[in-house]
Design an enzyme around this catalytic site. Structure first.
Site, PDB file in Angstrom:
ATOM      1  N   LYS A 105       7.890 -27.737 127.921  1.00  0.00           N
ATOM      2  CA  LYS A 105       7.138 -26.475 127.978  1.00  0.00           C
ATOM      3  C   LYS A 105       8.132 -25.331 127.905  1.00  0.00           C
ATOM      4  O   LYS A 105       9.278 -25.471 128.324  1.00  0.00           O
ATOM      5  CB  LYS A 105       6.347 -26.371 129.288  1.00  0.00           C
ATOM      6  CG  LYS A 105       5.138 -25.475 129.183  1.00  0.00           C
ATOM      7  CD  LYS A 105       3.978 -26.193 128.519  1.00  0.00           C
ATOM      8  CE  LYS A 105       2.760 -25.339 128.382  1.00  0.00           C
ATOM      9  NZ  LYS A 105       1.608 -26.116 127.896  1.00  0.00           N
ATOM     10  N   GLY A 217     -12.314 -18.395 131.813  1.00  0.00           N
ATOM     11  CA  GLY A 217     -11.340 -18.204 130.727  1.00  0.00           C
ATOM     12  C   GLY A 217     -12.087 -18.097 129.421  1.00  0.00           C
ATOM     13  O   GLY A 217     -12.999 -18.890 129.145  1.00  0.00           O
ATOM     14  N   GLY A 219     -10.285 -17.389 126.336  1.00  0.00           N
ATOM     15  CA  GLY A 219      -9.256 -17.311 125.302  1.00  0.00           C
ATOM     16  C   GLY A 219      -9.461 -18.441 124.325  1.00  0.00           C
ATOM     17  O   GLY A 219     -10.597 -18.823 124.017  1.00  0.00           O
ATOM     18  N   ASN A 220      -8.356 -19.034 123.850  1.00  0.00           N
ATOM     19  CA  ASN A 220      -8.484 -20.100 122.864  1.00  0.00           C
ATOM     20  C   ASN A 220      -9.362 -21.229 123.406  1.00  0.00           C
ATOM     21  O   ASN A 220     -10.394 -21.583 122.812  1.00  0.00           O
ATOM     22  CB  ASN A 220      -7.088 -20.628 122.484  1.00  0.00           C
ATOM     23  CG  ASN A 220      -7.170 -21.834 121.572  1.00  0.00           C
ATOM     24  OD1 ASN A 220      -7.645 -22.890 121.978  1.00  0.00           O
ATOM     25  ND2 ASN A 220      -6.762 -21.694 120.333  1.00  0.00           N
ATOM     26  N   GLY A 222     -11.193 -21.584 126.369  1.00  0.00           N
ATOM     27  CA  GLY A 222     -12.474 -21.247 126.984  1.00  0.00           C
ATOM     28  C   GLY A 222     -13.522 -20.788 125.983  1.00  0.00           C
ATOM     29  O   GLY A 222     -14.693 -21.191 126.070  1.00  0.00           O
TER      30      GLY A 222
END
Ligand code: NAD
Length: 415
Positions: A105, A217, A219-220, A222
């Site tokens: 990460k 969420g 974003g991408n 959610g």
């Protein structure tokens, strides 16, 4: 971000399967440490002419199963321990889904919401300059994560290609379709998560059609989770939220219209026909399925007793703290763990790598067919072990994943 330390939480999950796998204390100590990490300072020229130094990290947790893989986050509250925890999660996730990849990460402490596109581009390129010797298509392959997207991946791929003087699509995944990206990558995490939910509800006796769902969420992960849930599984998405708060409508939200509203206003709040709610209220809603799809440690001991959902599906990484996990288990609320539920992103990233290595481009149906098979296969082995051993799905998932990594380390002669 969270007060809890994600890395400590993930290490506790690792310990939960040590006895089953007969992992010795010394080996456990080895597994609890990242193999390599790089800390970099990234100088960036800002639009006003000033020079700013950003701090960034790249953690390669374990590469026993193959080159490491994991996203890059841009977030103001980023910490090295969050990145370590997320790199560990990637290791177990790749192993659980039988991918020939280890876990990594990366992150940069910055607030992209307060930066121009030009500043974000210069930061993205400078980060790659700082870590270029540490990554590579057969060494460590980044991808998008919180507050990074396909444009950021395109700049990063381009910068790496400039440094090594050859177009290297395979160094990064989640790229735009016209630049070595894969069909299906954009919504892969959400689509994969729904395959797991679809299988799980059959075992739990929950009917998906008309089920009431809350998504934290937008974003991408959610927003695609809400759209796919409503459009393809006919669930009733009654609430969603983003960092500014949430909205609730008893009879369900029109997700397409809400996406337009978010595009125009920058947030989901004040959506016509819906009531504004807080993120805290969303966690406690009376729904069938709660989908945390934002950040880690959002369900903790402070609010776990308020959860009324019949099922929690972890589309985000680490959204349920260890203490909350135990409490929810005691209350009989099943949790579909992150390493199982949100593996769709890395699965399609892996498929993107395979296409890049072969200079190929597959149809969307081909990608989604392979994604579905991998997700359903993983669900079956986790569910079987959890049922056989009478343990939570998370413990079963960790037992399978950690066992595969340990086996690879033994074959390689490392331990
Ligand atoms: P994103 O940046 O696209 O979206 C993050 C969303 O979370 C935004 O809507 C933001 O407003 C919201 N948010 C931020 N802080 C919040 C808060 N305090 N309360 C409620 N909402 C908040 O990021 P993403 O890619 O959708 O990632 C979301 C989660 O899914 C992360 O945990 C990430 O690690 C995980 N994940 C992402 C992928 C992927 O393919 N993108 C794959 C696997 C796991």
């Amino acid at each position: 971000m969270a007060e809890q330390n994600l890395f400590e939480e993930v290490k506790r999950h690792l310990c939960s399967c040590s006895a089953d796998l007969q992992i010795t204390p010394n080996l456990e100590a080895v597994m609890k440490l990242p193999m390599r990490e790089l800390h970099v300072s990234i100088p960036v020229r800002m639009d006003d002419g000033s020079l700013r130094a950003f701090s960034g990290f790249r953690v390669q947790y374990n590469d026993a199963l193959g080159p490491t893989k994991g996203g890059i986050r841009f977030h103001p509250d980023e910490t090295i321990d969050t990145i370590r925890g997320l790199a560990a999660i990637m290791t177990w996730k790749c192993a659980l889904h039988n991918l020939p990849l280890g876990g990594a990460k990366g992150g940069v402490i910055c607030n992209p919401k307060k930066m121009s596109q030009g500043e974000i581009e210069r930061l993205s390129r400078a980060y790659i300059q700082a870590i270029s010797h540490f990554i590579g298509p057969d060494r460590d392959i980044p991808a998008p994560d919180v507050y990074t997207d396909s444009s950021v991946m395109a700049w990063m791929m381009d910068e790496y290609s400039r440094i090594f003087r050859k177009t290297t699509f395979g160094v990064i995944t989640g790229k735009p379709l016209s630049l070595g990206g894969s069909e299906g990558r954009e919504d892969a995490t959400a689509r994969g998560g729904w395959f797991i939910v679809r299988e799980a509800v059959k075992d739990l006796g929950i009917i998906l059609e008309g089920a009431r769902v809350a998504v934290q969420g937008f974003g991408n992960v959610g927003s695609h989770a809400a759209r796919i849930g409503q459009g393809e599984y006919s669930v009733q998405v009654v609430a969603v939220s983003d960092s500014s708060g949430g909205v609730y409508a008893k009879d369900g939200l029109d997700i397409r219209a809400l996406l337009d509203h978010k595009e125009k206003t920058g947030s989901v709040r004040d959506f016509s026909g819906a009531r504004n709610i807080t993120n805290e209220e969303l966690i406690g809603l009376d729904v069938d399925i709660l989908i945390p799809a934002a950040l880690e440690n959002v369900i903790t001991l402070d609010n776990a007793s308020q959860v009324r959902a019949r099922l929690i599906a972890e589309f985000a990484n680490g959204p349920v703290s260890g203490d909350a996990d135990a409490l929810l288990h005691a209350r009989g609320i099943p949790i579909l763990p992150d390493i199982l539920c949100n593996g769709g992103g890395v699965i399609v990233s892996y498929l993107e790598m395979v296409q890049n290595f072969n200079l190929d481009h597959w149809e969307g149906e081909e990608v989604n067919r392979r994604l579905e098979k991998k997700m359903v296969d993983a669900y079956k082995v986790v569910h079987d072990l959890a049922s056989r051993n009478h343990v939570p799905m998370r413990q079963a998932a960790y037992t399978i994943a950690v066992g595969r990594v340990v086996k690879a380390m033994k074959y390689r002669g490392w331990v």
